[in-house]
Design a protein around this motif. Structure first.
Motif, PDB file in Angstrom:
ATOM      1  N   TYR B  33     -53.331  55.887  42.118  1.00  0.00           N
ATOM      2  CA  TYR B  33     -54.616  55.824  41.429  1.00  0.00           C
ATOM      3  C   TYR B  33     -55.648  55.192  42.355  1.00  0.00           C
ATOM      4  O   TYR B  33     -55.323  54.330  43.172  1.00  0.00           O
ATOM      5  CB  TYR B  33     -54.483  54.996  40.141  1.00  0.00           C
ATOM      6  CG  TYR B  33     -53.539  55.625  39.151  1.00  0.00           C
ATOM      7  CD1 TYR B  33     -52.172  55.381  39.218  1.00  0.00           C
ATOM      8  CD2 TYR B  33     -54.012  56.491  38.176  1.00  0.00           C
ATOM      9  CE1 TYR B  33     -51.302  55.979  38.321  1.00  0.00           C
ATOM     10  CE2 TYR B  33     -53.147  57.090  37.276  1.00  0.00           C
ATOM     11  CZ  TYR B  33     -51.788  56.836  37.362  1.00  0.00           C
ATOM     12  OH  TYR B  33     -50.926  57.440  36.488  1.00  0.00           O
ATOM     13  N   PHE B  35     -59.641  53.459  42.498  1.00  0.00           N
ATOM     14  CA  PHE B  35     -60.639  52.776  41.680  1.00  0.00           C
ATOM     15  C   PHE B  35     -61.861  52.440  42.538  1.00  0.00           C
ATOM     16  O   PHE B  35     -61.748  52.239  43.747  1.00  0.00           O
ATOM     17  CB  PHE B  35     -60.071  51.458  41.132  1.00  0.00           C
ATOM     18  CG  PHE B  35     -58.872  51.602  40.235  1.00  0.00           C
ATOM     19  CD1 PHE B  35     -57.614  51.797  40.766  1.00  0.00           C
ATOM     20  CD2 PHE B  35     -59.016  51.536  38.863  1.00  0.00           C
ATOM     21  CE1 PHE B  35     -56.494  51.927  39.950  1.00  0.00           C
ATOM     22  CE2 PHE B  35     -57.900  51.657  38.028  1.00  0.00           C
ATOM     23  CZ  PHE B  35     -56.645  51.859  38.572  1.00  0.00           C
ATOM     24  N   TYR B  37     -64.938  49.468  42.231  1.00  0.00           N
ATOM     25  CA  TYR B  37     -65.463  48.301  41.534  1.00  0.00           C
ATOM     26  C   TYR B  37     -66.796  47.916  42.168  1.00  0.00           C
ATOM     27  O   TYR B  37     -67.006  48.083  43.366  1.00  0.00           O
ATOM     28  CB  TYR B  37     -64.515  47.109  41.676  1.00  0.00           C
ATOM     29  CG  TYR B  37     -63.281  47.150  40.812  1.00  0.00           C
ATOM     30  CD1 TYR B  37     -62.122  47.791  41.246  1.00  0.00           C
ATOM     31  CD2 TYR B  37     -63.266  46.533  39.562  1.00  0.00           C
ATOM     32  CE1 TYR B  37     -60.977  47.808  40.458  1.00  0.00           C
ATOM     33  CE2 TYR B  37     -62.127  46.538  38.772  1.00  0.00           C
ATOM     34  CZ  TYR B  37     -60.990  47.186  39.224  1.00  0.00           C
ATOM     35  OH  TYR B  37     -59.861  47.202  38.447  1.00  0.00           O
ATOM     36  N   GLN B  39     -69.381  44.594  42.709  1.00  0.00           N
ATOM     37  CA  GLN B  39     -69.483  43.146  42.656  1.00  0.00           C
ATOM     38  C   GLN B  39     -70.945  42.753  42.846  1.00  0.00           C
ATOM     39  O   GLN B  39     -71.444  42.672  43.959  1.00  0.00           O
ATOM     40  CB  GLN B  39     -68.600  42.480  43.718  1.00  0.00           C
ATOM     41  CG  GLN B  39     -68.580  40.969  43.601  1.00  0.00           C
ATOM     42  CD  GLN B  39     -67.671  40.301  44.633  1.00  0.00           C
ATOM     43  OE1 GLN B  39     -67.641  40.703  45.791  1.00  0.00           O
ATOM     44  NE2 GLN B  39     -66.923  39.298  44.200  1.00  0.00           N
ATOM     45  N   LEU B  45     -66.100  41.236  39.405  1.00  0.00           N
ATOM     46  CA  LEU B  45     -65.905  42.640  39.746  1.00  0.00           C
ATOM     47  C   LEU B  45     -65.998  43.474  38.481  1.00  0.00           C
ATOM     48  O   LEU B  45     -65.322  43.197  37.489  1.00  0.00           O
ATOM     49  CB  LEU B  45     -64.542  42.865  40.402  1.00  0.00           C
ATOM     50  CG  LEU B  45     -64.540  42.886  41.926  1.00  0.00           C
ATOM     51  CD1 LEU B  45     -64.807  41.504  42.461  1.00  0.00           C
ATOM     52  CD2 LEU B  45     -63.231  43.437  42.456  1.00  0.00           C
ATOM     53  N   PHE B  47     -65.491  47.137  36.816  1.00  0.00           N
ATOM     54  CA  PHE B  47     -64.798  48.416  36.980  1.00  0.00           C
ATOM     55  C   PHE B  47     -65.785  49.567  36.788  1.00  0.00           C
ATOM     56  O   PHE B  47     -66.554  49.588  35.826  1.00  0.00           O
ATOM     57  CB  PHE B  47     -63.668  48.492  35.946  1.00  0.00           C
ATOM     58  CG  PHE B  47     -63.101  49.852  35.735  1.00  0.00           C
ATOM     59  CD1 PHE B  47     -63.319  50.536  34.554  1.00  0.00           C
ATOM     60  CD2 PHE B  47     -62.327  50.448  36.719  1.00  0.00           C
ATOM     61  CE1 PHE B  47     -62.780  51.792  34.343  1.00  0.00           C
ATOM     62  CE2 PHE B  47     -61.786  51.708  36.528  1.00  0.00           C
ATOM     63  CZ  PHE B  47     -62.018  52.387  35.325  1.00  0.00           C
ATOM     64  N   PHE B  91     -66.386  47.963  46.099  1.00  0.00           N
ATOM     65  CA  PHE B  91     -65.016  48.000  46.605  1.00  0.00           C
ATOM     66  C   PHE B  91     -64.301  49.249  46.117  1.00  0.00           C
ATOM     67  O   PHE B  91     -64.368  49.596  44.934  1.00  0.00           O
ATOM     68  CB  PHE B  91     -64.220  46.781  46.122  1.00  0.00           C
ATOM     69  CG  PHE B  91     -64.646  45.489  46.748  1.00  0.00           C
ATOM     70  CD1 PHE B  91     -65.517  44.639  46.084  1.00  0.00           C
ATOM     71  CD2 PHE B  91     -64.181  45.121  47.996  1.00  0.00           C
ATOM     72  CE1 PHE B  91     -65.914  43.441  46.652  1.00  0.00           C
ATOM     73  CE2 PHE B  91     -64.573  43.928  48.578  1.00  0.00           C
ATOM     74  CZ  PHE B  91     -65.448  43.092  47.899  1.00  0.00           C
ATOM     75  N   ARG B  95     -54.111  51.987  43.953  1.00  0.00           N
ATOM     76  CA  ARG B  95     -52.951  51.488  43.217  1.00  0.00           C
ATOM     77  C   ARG B  95     -51.801  52.469  43.452  1.00  0.00           C
ATOM     78  O   ARG B  95     -51.722  53.519  42.806  1.00  0.00           O
ATOM     79  CB  ARG B  95     -53.261  51.388  41.728  1.00  0.00           C
ATOM     80  CG  ARG B  95     -52.025  51.158  40.879  1.00  0.00           C
ATOM     81  CD  ARG B  95     -51.913  49.818  40.210  1.00  0.00           C
ATOM     82  NE  ARG B  95     -53.119  49.081  39.988  1.00  0.00           N
ATOM     83  CZ  ARG B  95     -53.826  49.139  38.853  1.00  0.00           C
ATOM     84  NH1 ARG B  95     -53.464  49.941  37.882  1.00  0.00           N
ATOM     85  NH2 ARG B  95     -54.901  48.412  38.720  1.00  0.00           N
ATOM     86  N   LYS B 103     -49.780  46.634  41.840  1.00  0.00           N
ATOM     87  CA  LYS B 103     -50.497  46.138  43.009  1.00  0.00           C
ATOM     88  C   LYS B 103     -51.755  46.938  43.264  1.00  0.00           C
ATOM     89  O   LYS B 103     -51.751  48.167  43.229  1.00  0.00           O
ATOM     90  CB  LYS B 103     -49.588  46.208  44.237  1.00  0.00           C
ATOM     91  CG  LYS B 103     -50.244  45.705  45.505  1.00  0.00           C
ATOM     92  CD  LYS B 103     -49.248  45.587  46.630  1.00  0.00           C
ATOM     93  CE  LYS B 103     -49.911  44.944  47.847  1.00  0.00           C
ATOM     94  NZ  LYS B 103     -48.931  44.600  48.892  1.00  0.00           N
ATOM     95  N   LEU B 104     -52.827  46.245  43.546  1.00  0.00           N
ATOM     96  CA  LEU B 104     -54.106  46.870  43.852  1.00  0.00           C
ATOM     97  C   LEU B 104     -54.460  46.517  45.286  1.00  0.00           C
ATOM     98  O   LEU B 104     -54.532  45.348  45.639  1.00  0.00           O
ATOM     99  CB  LEU B 104     -55.160  46.330  42.880  1.00  0.00           C
ATOM    100  CG  LEU B 104     -56.399  47.161  42.599  1.00  0.00           C
ATOM    101  CD1 LEU B 104     -56.042  48.532  42.099  1.00  0.00           C
ATOM    102  CD2 LEU B 104     -57.275  46.447  41.585  1.00  0.00           C
ATOM    103  N   PHE B 106     -57.231  46.619  48.149  1.00  0.00           N
ATOM    104  CA  PHE B 106     -58.682  46.744  48.252  1.00  0.00           C
ATOM    105  C   PHE B 106     -59.121  47.064  49.673  1.00  0.00           C
ATOM    106  O   PHE B 106     -58.518  46.614  50.650  1.00  0.00           O
ATOM    107  CB  PHE B 106     -59.352  45.428  47.842  1.00  0.00           C
ATOM    108  CG  PHE B 106     -59.382  45.185  46.364  1.00  0.00           C
ATOM    109  CD1 PHE B 106     -58.318  44.553  45.735  1.00  0.00           C
ATOM    110  CD2 PHE B 106     -60.469  45.581  45.605  1.00  0.00           C
ATOM    111  CE1 PHE B 106     -58.338  44.323  44.373  1.00  0.00           C
ATOM    112  CE2 PHE B 106     -60.505  45.356  44.242  1.00  0.00           C
ATOM    113  CZ  PHE B 106     -59.431  44.735  43.624  1.00  0.00           C
ATOM    114  N   GLY B 107     -60.220  47.807  49.773  1.00  0.00           N
ATOM    115  CA  GLY B 107     -60.918  47.917  51.039  1.00  0.00           C
ATOM    116  C   GLY B 107     -61.749  46.659  51.252  1.00  0.00           C
ATOM    117  O   GLY B 107     -61.822  45.793  50.376  1.00  0.00           O
ATOM    118  N   ALA B 108     -62.391  46.567  52.404  1.00  0.00           N
ATOM    119  CA  ALA B 108     -63.168  45.374  52.748  1.00  0.00           C
ATOM    120  C   ALA B 108     -64.507  45.324  52.033  1.00  0.00           C
ATOM    121  O   ALA B 108     -65.184  44.296  52.055  1.00  0.00           O
ATOM    122  CB  ALA B 108     -63.370  45.297  54.252  1.00  0.00           C
TER     123      ALA B 108
END
Lengths: 114, 116
Positions: B33, B35, B37, B39, B45, B47, B91, B95, B103-104, B106-108
């Motif tokens: 999956y 996602f 987000y 911020q 964050l 969704f 972001f 998943r 666990k997710l 994330f990119g930077a």
């Protein structure tokens, strides 16, 4: 309204001191998570808990500890062993075993060293 | 390896411009999956969207649209007619379904600044 509450918003730690960050959720989620965010970086997982009285280390658990005595609460302690604690800490929760469901996040706690 | 790359560190646009935020991911899972987000300066964050690996249909929600291309392992996000309120860090997250827990990855993040 359902959500995640983190407190305090700002926290200062003295040398050699342990500090505890609070995270409470009223979403009835089983899973809870702690992330650390440093400038210019994505979120990194510190600890997670899928159920009460159970928790697992994430990618950067050294210098941190957690407890999960209640479903609603997942406090994070930053110990004196964490030599570089200055960061933004985010708590999240999600429905257990439903990997397609998004994690919901709190407003974060900004921790600095005095 | 499982990884998310957001190559754009910062983007600056003038209000009403269209802007695309890039996201490239790596995973060996066949089911996963993705996602996005947002911020805002307040820190939480928010969704925005979820997409599963079997659904390559693009999605539009108001001024927001997402382009998922499995062939290039990309999940790009476009804001049409940007507004100052769109200023935030965005972001992209992956998943995977292997690994046994939720666990997710994330990119930077990409910092978007929209100027009036």
């Amino acid at each position: 309204d359902g959500g995640i509450t983190q407190s305090p918003k700002y926290l200062f730690r003295k040398e050699g001191q342990n500090v505890t960050l609070s995270c409470e959720q009223n979403l009835n989620h089983d899973a809870m998570y702690w992330y650390r965010q440093d400038p210019g970086q994505g979120l990194r997982l510190i600890y997670y808990s899928q159920i009460v009285n159970d928790f697992q280390k994430g990618d950067i658990a050294e210098g941190y500890s957690v407890s999960r005595e209640k479903k609603e609460s997942f406090p994070l302690t930053v110990t004196s062993a964490q030599k570089n604690p200055t960061a933004f800490y985010l708590c999240a929760s999600s429905i257990y075993l439903r990997v397609n469901q998004p994690q919901h996040f709190g407003d974060g706690t900004r921790l600095s060293i005095l | 390896a499982q990884k998310v790359t957001q190559a754009q560190t910062e983007i600056s646009v003038v209000e009403k411009e269209d802007v695309t935020l890039d996201c490239v991911y790596e995973t060996r899972d066949t089911t996963y999956y993705l996602f996005w987000y947002k911020q805002p300066p307040s820190g939480e964050l928010v969704f925005l969207i979820r997409r599963n690996s079997f659904d390559e249909q693009n999605e539009i929600s108001g001024r927001y649209s997402w382009n998922f291309q499995k062939s290039t392992s990309s999940f790009n996000f476009t804001i049409t007619a940007s507004q100052v309120v769109d200023s935030a860090v965005y972001f992209c997250a992956l998943r995977p379904t292997s690994g046994g827990y939720n666990k997710l990855i994330f990119g930077a993040g990409t910092r978007l600044a929209v100027h009036p």
